[in-house]
Design a protein around this motif. Sequence first.
Motif, PDB file in Angstrom:
ATOM      1  N   LEU A  39       0.902  -1.114   0.134  1.00  0.00           N
ATOM      2  CA  LEU A  39       0.075  -0.079   0.026  1.00  0.00           C
ATOM      3  C   LEU A  39       0.795   1.362   0.004  1.00  0.00           C
ATOM      4  CD1 LEU A  39      -2.799  -0.873   2.411  1.00  0.00           C
ATOM      5  CD2 LEU A  39      -3.196  -0.290  -0.077  1.00  0.00           C
ATOM      6  N   SER A  40       1.990   1.262   0.800  1.00  0.00           N
ATOM      7  CA  SER A  40       2.569   2.370   0.713  1.00  0.00           C
ATOM      8  C   SER A  40       3.620   2.711  -0.611  1.00  0.00           C
ATOM      9  CB  SER A  40       4.067   2.243   1.983  1.00  0.00           C
ATOM     10  OG  SER A  40       4.571   3.439   1.933  1.00  0.00           O
ATOM     11  N   THR A  41       3.928   1.985  -1.234  1.00  0.00           N
ATOM     12  CA  THR A  41       4.543   2.201  -2.602  1.00  0.00           C
ATOM     13  C   THR A  41       3.593   2.264  -3.702  1.00  0.00           C
ATOM     14  OG1 THR A  41       6.159   0.350  -2.138  1.00  0.00           O
ATOM     15  CG2 THR A  41       5.743   0.924  -4.314  1.00  0.00           C
ATOM     16  N   ALA A  42       2.093   1.975  -3.419  1.00  0.00           N
ATOM     17  CA  ALA A  42       1.118   2.259  -4.473  1.00  0.00           C
ATOM     18  C   ALA A  42       0.819   3.562  -4.016  1.00  0.00           C
ATOM     19  CB  ALA A  42      -0.105   1.200  -4.201  1.00  0.00           C
ATOM     20  N   ILE A  43       0.487   4.117  -2.904  1.00  0.00           N
ATOM     21  CA  ILE A  43       0.257   5.449  -2.746  1.00  0.00           C
ATOM     22  C   ILE A  43       1.362   6.402  -3.118  1.00  0.00           C
ATOM     23  CG2 ILE A  43      -0.274   7.145  -0.567  1.00  0.00           C
ATOM     24  CD1 ILE A  43      -1.742   4.598   0.717  1.00  0.00           C
ATOM     25  N   ASN A  44       2.562   6.048  -2.828  1.00  0.00           N
ATOM     26  CA  ASN A  44       3.723   6.894  -3.416  1.00  0.00           C
ATOM     27  C   ASN A  44       3.714   6.996  -4.764  1.00  0.00           C
ATOM     28  OD1 ASN A  44       5.448   8.102  -1.232  1.00  0.00           O
ATOM     29  ND2 ASN A  44       5.518   5.909  -0.442  1.00  0.00           N
ATOM     30  N   ILE A  45       3.335   6.058  -5.637  1.00  0.00           N
ATOM     31  CA  ILE A  45       3.072   6.122  -7.097  1.00  0.00           C
ATOM     32  C   ILE A  45       2.116   6.992  -7.253  1.00  0.00           C
ATOM     33  CG2 ILE A  45       2.550   4.756  -8.906  1.00  0.00           C
ATOM     34  CD1 ILE A  45       4.026   2.270  -7.902  1.00  0.00           C
ATOM     35  N   PHE A  46       1.016   6.791  -6.746  1.00  0.00           N
ATOM     36  CA  PHE A  46      -0.206   7.813  -7.033  1.00  0.00           C
ATOM     37  C   PHE A  46       0.360   9.208  -6.545  1.00  0.00           C
ATOM     38  CE2 PHE A  46      -3.405  10.351  -5.193  1.00  0.00           C
ATOM     39  CZ  PHE A  46      -4.483  10.448  -6.022  1.00  0.00           C
ATOM     40  N   ILE A  47       0.893   9.592  -5.625  1.00  0.00           N
ATOM     41  CA  ILE A  47       1.383  10.921  -5.257  1.00  0.00           C
ATOM     42  C   ILE A  47       2.308  11.575  -6.632  1.00  0.00           C
ATOM     43  CG2 ILE A  47       2.979  12.326  -3.713  1.00  0.00           C
ATOM     44  CD1 ILE A  47       1.698  10.641  -1.499  1.00  0.00           C
ATOM     45  N   LYS A  48       3.462  10.563  -6.693  1.00  0.00           N
ATOM     46  CA  LYS A  48       4.467  11.086  -7.804  1.00  0.00           C
ATOM     47  C   LYS A  48       3.734  11.179  -9.098  1.00  0.00           C
ATOM     48  CE  LYS A  48       8.439  10.689  -5.764  1.00  0.00           C
ATOM     49  NZ  LYS A  48       9.253  11.861  -5.201  1.00  0.00           N
ATOM     50  N   LYS A  49       2.834  10.378  -9.616  1.00  0.00           N
ATOM     51  CA  LYS A  49       2.203  10.706 -10.798  1.00  0.00           C
ATOM     52  C   LYS A  49       1.202  11.866 -10.635  1.00  0.00           C
ATOM     53  CE  LYS A  49       0.775   8.936 -14.749  1.00  0.00           C
ATOM     54  NZ  LYS A  49       1.664   9.162 -15.873  1.00  0.00           N
ATOM     55  N   SER A  50       0.449  12.053  -9.566  1.00  0.00           N
ATOM     56  CA  SER A  50      -0.191  13.497  -9.504  1.00  0.00           C
ATOM     57  C   SER A  50       0.708  14.560  -9.380  1.00  0.00           C
ATOM     58  CB  SER A  50      -0.808  13.474  -8.040  1.00  0.00           C
ATOM     59  OG  SER A  50      -1.740  12.186  -8.037  1.00  0.00           O
ATOM     60  N   ILE A  51       1.868  14.709  -8.972  1.00  0.00           N
ATOM     61  CA  ILE A  51       2.755  15.644  -9.185  1.00  0.00           C
ATOM     62  C   ILE A  51       3.218  15.781 -10.742  1.00  0.00           C
ATOM     63  CG2 ILE A  51       5.278  16.482  -8.598  1.00  0.00           C
ATOM     64  CD1 ILE A  51       4.916  14.876  -5.782  1.00  0.00           C
ATOM     65  N   ALA A  52       3.534  14.711 -11.233  1.00  0.00           N
ATOM     66  CA  ALA A  52       3.960  14.900 -12.584  1.00  0.00           C
ATOM     67  C   ALA A  52       2.745  15.334 -13.606  1.00  0.00           C
ATOM     68  CB  ALA A  52       4.388  13.570 -13.208  1.00  0.00           C
ATOM     69  N   GLU A  53       1.354  14.929 -13.023  1.00  0.00           N
ATOM     70  CA  GLU A  53       0.336  15.330 -14.035  1.00  0.00           C
ATOM     71  C   GLU A  53      -0.038  16.729 -13.756  1.00  0.00           C
ATOM     72  OE1 GLU A  53      -1.458  13.823 -16.493  1.00  0.00           O
ATOM     73  OE2 GLU A  53       0.121  12.214 -16.643  1.00  0.00           O
ATOM     74  N   GLY A  54       0.385  17.234 -12.414  1.00  0.00           N
ATOM     75  CA  GLY A  54      -0.218  18.380 -12.263  1.00  0.00           C
ATOM     76  C   GLY A  54      -1.624  18.534 -11.349  1.00  0.00           C
ATOM     77  N   GLY A  55      -2.115  17.180 -11.155  1.00  0.00           N
ATOM     78  CA  GLY A  55      -3.589  17.128 -10.740  1.00  0.00           C
ATOM     79  C   GLY A  55      -3.664  15.438 -10.469  1.00  0.00           C
ATOM     80  N   LEU A  56      -4.871  14.934 -10.609  1.00  0.00           N
ATOM     81  CA  LEU A  56      -5.042  13.429 -10.431  1.00  0.00           C
ATOM     82  C   LEU A  56      -4.916  12.876 -11.741  1.00  0.00           C
ATOM     83  CD1 LEU A  56      -8.451  13.625  -8.726  1.00  0.00           C
ATOM     84  CD2 LEU A  56      -6.496  12.982  -7.529  1.00  0.00           C
TER      85      LEU A  56
END
Length: 91
Positions: free
Chosen positions: A34-51
């Motif tokens: 779960l921790s890694t998956a949530i970190n992937i979500f956060i990094k991808k959100s940052i890269a996309e500038g949103g969800l």
Amino acid sequence: MLDTEKKKVSISVKTSPADKEQAAEIFDGLGLNLSTAINIFIKKSIAEGGLPFEVKDPFYSETNQAELNRRFKKITNHQDLHSHQLLDNRD
């Protein structure tokens, strides 16, 4: 890597036990916790500038709106109208 990037902080997320279990099973199947998956979500959100995915309300889908319009037209034309009494009508 900067010193600030090496430090980690904890994030507390509240969810239902069932959702946590289902997500953990999905991510486990992908080789993630779960921790890694949530970190992937956060990094991808940052890269996309949103969800990193589109958030939509299915109420506003084209199919649903077409069905609502069809029903409104029937009401406007007084078609298939049935009277009923409210179940909680205490008058």
